[in-house]
Design an enzyme around this catalytic site. Structure first.
Site, PDB file in Angstrom:
ATOM      1  N   SER A  45       0.846  -1.193   0.000  1.00 33.89           N
ATOM      2  CA  SER A  45       0.000   0.000   0.000  1.00 33.89           C
ATOM      3  C   SER A  45       0.880   1.241   0.000  1.00 33.89           C
ATOM      4  O   SER A  45       1.848   1.324   0.763  1.00 33.89           O
ATOM      5  CB  SER A  45      -0.912   0.012   1.227  1.00 33.89           C
ATOM      6  OG  SER A  45      -1.771   1.126   1.200  1.00 33.89           O
ATOM      7  N   HIS A  73       2.524  12.150  -0.567  1.00 38.90           N
ATOM      8  CA  HIS A  73       2.123  13.554  -0.496  1.00 38.90           C
ATOM      9  C   HIS A  73       3.330  14.415  -0.866  1.00 38.90           C
ATOM     10  O   HIS A  73       4.287  14.505  -0.095  1.00 38.90           O
ATOM     11  CB  HIS A  73       1.638  13.920   0.908  1.00 38.90           C
ATOM     12  CG  HIS A  73       0.344  13.289   1.289  1.00 38.90           C
ATOM     13  ND1 HIS A  73      -0.868  13.730   0.819  1.00 38.90           N
ATOM     14  CD2 HIS A  73       0.068  12.235   2.115  1.00 38.90           C
ATOM     15  CE1 HIS A  73      -1.842  12.995   1.319  1.00 38.90           C
ATOM     16  NE2 HIS A  73      -1.299  12.071   2.107  1.00 38.90           N
ATOM     17  N   HIS A  84      -2.083   7.289  -4.787  1.00 35.31           N
ATOM     18  CA  HIS A  84      -2.317   6.125  -3.923  1.00 35.31           C
ATOM     19  C   HIS A  84      -2.289   4.871  -4.788  1.00 35.31           C
ATOM     20  O   HIS A  84      -2.785   4.871  -5.918  1.00 35.31           O
ATOM     21  CB  HIS A  84      -3.679   6.234  -3.232  1.00 35.31           C
ATOM     22  CG  HIS A  84      -4.208   4.921  -2.735  1.00 35.31           C
ATOM     23  ND1 HIS A  84      -5.172   4.214  -3.416  1.00 35.31           N
ATOM     24  CD2 HIS A  84      -3.908   4.195  -1.630  1.00 35.31           C
ATOM     25  CE1 HIS A  84      -5.452   3.101  -2.747  1.00 35.31           C
ATOM     26  NE2 HIS A  84      -4.691   3.061  -1.671  1.00 35.31           N
ATOM     27  N   ASN A 117      -2.515   0.378  -4.290  1.00 37.38           N
ATOM     28  CA  ASN A 117      -2.632  -0.773  -3.403  1.00 37.38           C
ATOM     29  C   ASN A 117      -2.782  -2.028  -4.240  1.00 37.38           C
ATOM     30  O   ASN A 117      -3.540  -2.048  -5.206  1.00 37.38           O
ATOM     31  CB  ASN A 117      -3.839  -0.614  -2.473  1.00 37.38           C
ATOM     32  CG  ASN A 117      -4.088  -1.856  -1.631  1.00 37.38           C
ATOM     33  OD1 ASN A 117      -4.889  -2.704  -2.006  1.00 37.38           O
ATOM     34  ND2 ASN A 117      -3.411  -1.957  -0.511  1.00 37.38           N
ATOM     35  N   ARG A 176      -3.262  -6.254  -3.320  1.00 36.47           N
ATOM     36  CA  ARG A 176      -3.483  -7.103  -2.153  1.00 36.47           C
ATOM     37  C   ARG A 176      -4.044  -8.464  -2.556  1.00 36.47           C
ATOM     38  O   ARG A 176      -4.646  -8.626  -3.618  1.00 36.47           O
ATOM     39  CB  ARG A 176      -4.440  -6.421  -1.177  1.00 36.47           C
ATOM     40  CG  ARG A 176      -5.801  -6.100  -1.765  1.00 36.47           C
ATOM     41  CD  ARG A 176      -6.662  -5.297  -0.804  1.00 36.47           C
ATOM     42  NE  ARG A 176      -7.967  -4.980  -1.379  1.00 36.47           N
ATOM     43  CZ  ARG A 176      -8.223  -3.943  -2.167  1.00 36.47           C
ATOM     44  NH1 ARG A 176      -7.259  -3.096  -2.468  1.00 36.47           N
ATOM     45  NH2 ARG A 176      -9.425  -3.741  -2.660  1.00 36.47           N
ATOM     46  N   HIS A 194      -4.456   8.048 -17.084  1.00 43.88           N
ATOM     47  CA  HIS A 194      -5.464   7.036 -17.429  1.00 43.88           C
ATOM     48  C   HIS A 194      -5.028   6.189 -18.622  1.00 43.88           C
ATOM     49  O   HIS A 194      -5.358   4.996 -18.702  1.00 43.88           O
ATOM     50  CB  HIS A 194      -6.806   7.713 -17.696  1.00 43.88           C
ATOM     51  CG  HIS A 194      -7.585   7.970 -16.448  1.00 43.88           C
ATOM     52  ND1 HIS A 194      -8.442   7.046 -15.898  1.00 43.88           N
ATOM     53  CD2 HIS A 194      -7.614   9.038 -15.623  1.00 43.88           C
ATOM     54  CE1 HIS A 194      -8.986   7.530 -14.798  1.00 43.88           C
ATOM     55  NE2 HIS A 194      -8.496   8.746 -14.604  1.00 43.88           N
ATOM     56  N   ASN A 197      -6.671  -5.343  14.138  1.00 41.67           N
ATOM     57  CA  ASN A 197      -5.555  -5.069  15.049  1.00 41.67           C
ATOM     58  C   ASN A 197      -4.258  -4.828  14.294  1.00 41.67           C
ATOM     59  O   ASN A 197      -3.193  -5.281  14.697  1.00 41.67           O
ATOM     60  CB  ASN A 197      -5.383  -6.231  16.046  1.00 41.67           C
ATOM     61  CG  ASN A 197      -4.556  -5.828  17.254  1.00 41.67           C
ATOM     62  OD1 ASN A 197      -4.545  -4.669  17.644  1.00 41.67           O
ATOM     63  ND2 ASN A 197      -3.859  -6.791  17.844  1.00 41.67           N
ATOM     64  N   GLY A 198      -4.363  -4.078  13.201  1.00 38.26           N
ATOM     65  CA  GLY A 198      -3.166  -3.726  12.452  1.00 38.26           C
ATOM     66  C   GLY A 198      -2.360  -2.660  13.160  1.00 38.26           C
ATOM     67  O   GLY A 198      -2.757  -2.108  14.187  1.00 38.26           O
ATOM     68  N   ARG A 199      -1.209  -2.348  12.585  1.00 39.74           N
ATOM     69  CA  ARG A 199      -0.318  -1.364  13.202  1.00 39.74           C
ATOM     70  C   ARG A 199      -0.821   0.035  12.879  1.00 39.74           C
ATOM     71  O   ARG A 199      -0.918   0.438  11.721  1.00 39.74           O
ATOM     72  CB  ARG A 199       1.106  -1.556  12.678  1.00 39.74           C
ATOM     73  CG  ARG A 199       2.120  -0.630  13.337  1.00 39.74           C
ATOM     74  CD  ARG A 199       3.531  -0.988  12.897  1.00 39.74           C
ATOM     75  NE  ARG A 199       4.505  -0.118  13.544  1.00 39.74           N
ATOM     76  CZ  ARG A 199       4.876   1.065  13.068  1.00 39.74           C
ATOM     77  NH1 ARG A 199       4.338   1.520  11.948  1.00 39.74           N
ATOM     78  NH2 ARG A 199       5.779   1.796  13.705  1.00 39.74           N
TER      79      ARG A 199
END
Length: 304
Positions: free
Chosen positions: A90, A94, A104, A106, A108, A146, A262-264
């Protein structure tokens, strides 16, 4: 069948490639790396770049986590199994320059073993995408961005670009503002093998999306990084960043998934900008570039 371990190894390699390319482009800042472990299983590698020549704050994060899904996530995903494995890369960047866009990306992979009926195949899918959030929309840059994504999609399936472009328009939409977060891109989820595309090709597509990030974004940085800007344009950048923060905190599915599994926290909230501003009831000057940009933050624009 590709193993989840192989997918994680190749995603980690993509993280390495992207970090090397971004450091070379910035020319000053270097990524700080932190390895972390997740309570419940797995962990990841967070890499953050800050205060560079062009990148004010950015992160390129890798994770491979496993364990038990909370009931709230099982309900959201509409699955019954408890055990899960998820891996991905991910990215949010900026820049410090208002004429260089936020980006951005990602990619997964998600897997759950079969539950009660062991003859059923496990649940598995790929997801991801790339979207661009310019502070100022430049038509030529939008068409280039695009066009790059369409080229990647067309290499794998004739309907991928149009389908995933519409999906991005709908997903990266700030409902309470009635505007898109930026000029979109592509977004897909639960992508699996079908009659006309196999598992290996789906995985290759995921990697191709990841590997188109660096050359595409670096070209946009090079086009704009040396242009002059004034304080008013930087103030507008901070306003656009606030919209980005609103979307990520209110609507972003990855943020919600990370928090609920419960990710960081530092890695999850890496996507937030270093500086943003909210000005009460702000309206751009009629006929200004700011007003023009707002007019282009809507669904259905055919940039490609």
């Amino acid at each position: 069948m590709i193993s989840k371990e192989q997918i994680a190894v190749e995603y980690k390699q993509i993280q390495d490639e992207i970090c090397t390319a971004l450091e070379a482009t910035d020319g000053k800042a270097r990524f700080e790396e932190e390895l972390w472990e997740r309570d419940g299983g797995g962990g990841g590698c967070t890499r953050v770049i800050q205060n560079g020549n062009i990148f004010e704050k950015g992160g390129v994060n890798f994770s491979a986590v496993h364990g038990q899904l909370p009931d709230s996530v099982k309900k959201a995903l509409k699955v019954e199994q408890n055990d899960f494995f998820a891996t991905g890369v991910s990215i949010v960047i900026h820049p410090n320059h208002p004429l260089v866009p936020i980006i951005h990306m990602n990619i997964r992979y998600f897997e759950m073993p079969s539950s009660f009926n062991r003859e059923e195949p496990p649940v598995r899918w790929f997801g991801g995408g790339i979207d661009l959030t310019p502070h100022y929309v430049f038509d030529e840059d939008a068409r280039y961005f695009h066009g790059q994504l369409k080229g990647v999609c067309d290499n794998f399936h004739t309907d991928f670009y149009q389908r995933f472009k519409v999906w991005a328009d709908d997903y990266f939409y700030i409902k309470h503002r009635n505007e898109t977060r930026g000029i979109g891109g592509i977004f897909y989820d639960r992508l699996t093998a079908t009659d006309d595309i196999g598992w290996q090709d789906v995985f290759e597509f995921s990697k191709a999306v990841g590997r188109t990030f660096a050359p595409t974004y670096i070209e946009l940085v090079k086009r704009n990084r040396n242009k002059a800007f004034n304080d008013a344009e930087q103030q507008w950048q901070y306003l656009r960043r606030s919209r980005y923060a609103e979307f990520n905190l209110v609507y972003d599915a990855g943020t919600k998934f990370g928090l609920e599994t419960n990710g960081r926290i530092e890695s999850i909230l890496m996507s937030l900008p270093p500086t943003a501003k909210w000005i009460y009831d702000y309206h751009p000057e009629p006929g200004s570039e700011e007003e023009r940009t707002l007019s282009l933050l809507k669904k259905g624009i055919n940039w490609a």
